[in-house]
Scaffold this active site. Structure first.
Site, PDB file in Angstrom:
ATOM      1  CG  ASP A  78      -0.326  -0.085   2.479  1.00 36.90           C
ATOM      2  OD1 ASP A  78       0.887  -0.726   2.841  1.00 36.90           O
ATOM      3  OD2 ASP A  78      -0.754   0.732   3.556  1.00 36.90           O
ATOM      4  CD  GLU A 142       4.162   0.602   6.734  1.00 38.97           C
ATOM      5  OE1 GLU A 142       4.816   0.902   7.636  1.00 38.97           O
ATOM      6  OE2 GLU A 142       3.677   1.307   5.780  1.00 38.97           O
ATOM      7  CG  HIS A 345       4.627   9.297   3.289  1.00 39.03           C
ATOM      8  ND1 HIS A 345       4.189   9.147   4.443  1.00 39.03           N
ATOM      9  CD2 HIS A 345       4.867   7.839   2.788  1.00 39.03           C
ATOM     10  CE1 HIS A 345       4.330   7.868   4.599  1.00 39.03           C
ATOM     11  NE2 HIS A 345       4.709   7.140   3.665  1.00 39.03           N
TER      12      HIS A 345
END
Length: 369
Positions: A78, A142, A345
């Site tokens: 993920d 996760e 991210h």
């Protein structure tokens, strides 16, 4: 409609950097890992030397060659949600930049951690007779709360699939071994007072003002650096959120501050909790999250051989990763994967093609030398 339900076919014989791009192109934000898990499972089931198991959106592929040791290579499928900023390149589908051998690949998950997953898949297909038995673990959820973790679900449903002498989590480490990890806990401290009109504030008791002592203790706190098995871990105790008050003309009767403690692997969760209770003596702590630290375990033979194969001085992992779950199961684990963790991210998340290839070469050397 039928075509949309068919898992995209992954070429596990491809360059691991190109396979990374193919994985990025299958969007897999937490909770939507199904299509990617389907594609991974289908690709692995075509490999005759592996036994494949599926649990929800987690997939485990294993060799069973009777080797003296078994190791785990683990990675999560993920990603965090896609960026929304105009012009962001760390999204889906992937984007290549540059020319020549070391191109740069942009896309959500390029760093965290589809580059690592691509390495797992290439090795799973290529290593027909590794010198250790290998369990390749691909799991979901996760990037969200720990209770939803696909690795945690595997631990509950099929713990035998995770048994090993050593584990490598292919989280981004810029090609350096990062041993163990810090633990993390979050807790809330609430102060109470008495509400009143702010024009007659002497009648009330300001709960926000009472947080001054809590914040003063945090400001004066000196975090430790702790050496564990030769690696120096840095701790941290920080306010991460604060709130209180209901209106611009009301003395607040409640206020709260949320605190995050990152603790070194010399402490158990119980010892870490005892420490923060000592720091905030006199206050009630409401624990909201707690994940244990993990010792590096670099003295184990498989770990020592891995560090030697990588050929770089290992470093500590300051953040928390799922190496802690393996440590809880008695399996020493390290982090080792392509990409710079500082890019994870971000709106421009990316990885260098050569970083993915080099990670693949290092792991292949360790498992075949």
């Amino acid at each position: 409609m039928l075509a949309a339900m068919i898992a995209p076919e992954l070429d596990l014989a491809a360059d691991p950097a190109d396979l990374t791009a193919a994985l990025i192109d299958i969007a897999s934000v937490s909770g939507s890992e199904g299509p990617l898990a389907d594609a991974v499972e289908a690709a692995l089931r075509r490999i005759p030397h592996l036994t494949v198991h599926r649990d929800g959106d987690a997939v485990v592929a294993r060799t069973d060659l009777g080797r003296a040791e078994r190791v785990v290579l683990a990675g999560h499928l993920d990603t965090v949600p896609l960026p929304t900023a105009p012009g962001a390149r760390g999204t889906v589908p992937s984007i290549w930049a540059g020319a020549g051998g070391d191109r740069v690949l942009y896309g959500r998950g390029a760093t965290d951690m589809k580059g690592g997953v691509a390495v797992q898949l290439v090795l799973a297909a290529a290593l027909t007779a590794p010198n250790r038995d290998v369990s390749y673990v691909f799991y979901d959820h996760e990037e969200v709360e720990a209770d939803a973790s696909g690795l945690g679900r595997l631990q509950r449903n099929a713990p035998e699939l995770l048994e090993a002498d050593f584990a490598v989590l292919l989280e981004p480490t810029d090609g350096t071994v990062e041993g163990g990890c810090n633990g993390t806990m979050r807790f809330r401290i609430t102060t109470t007072g008495r509400a009143a009109h702010s024009g007659r504030s002497w009648i009330g008791e300001n709960a926000i003002h009472k947080q001054a002592d809590v914040l003063a203790r945090l400001a004066a706190y000196e975090p430790r650096s702790v050496t564990v098995e030769g690696l120096e871990y840095r701790e941290g105790l920080n306010a991460i959120r604060i709130g209180g008050g209901v209106a611009g003309n009301v003395v607040p009767d409640t206020a709260h501050v949320e605190v995050n403690y990152r603790f070194a692997p010399d402490k158990s969760p119980e010892q870490a909790l005892a420490h923060v209770r000592e720091v905030f003596d006199g206050y009630e702590l409401e624990l909201t999250d707690l994940s244990p630290a993990a010792r590096p375990g670099l003295d184990r033979p498989a770990a020592a051989a891995f560090v030697a194969a990588v050929g770089q001085e290992p470093k500590p992992k300051y953040g928390w990763t799922d190496v802690a779950r393996f440590s809880e199961m008695g399996v020493p684990a390290v982090n080792f994967g392509p990409g710079d963790a500082l890019l994870a991210h971000t709106d421009d998340e990316h990885v260098h093609a050569d970083a993915v290839r080099e990670c693949c070469r290092a792991l292949a050397a360790w498992l075949t030398d």
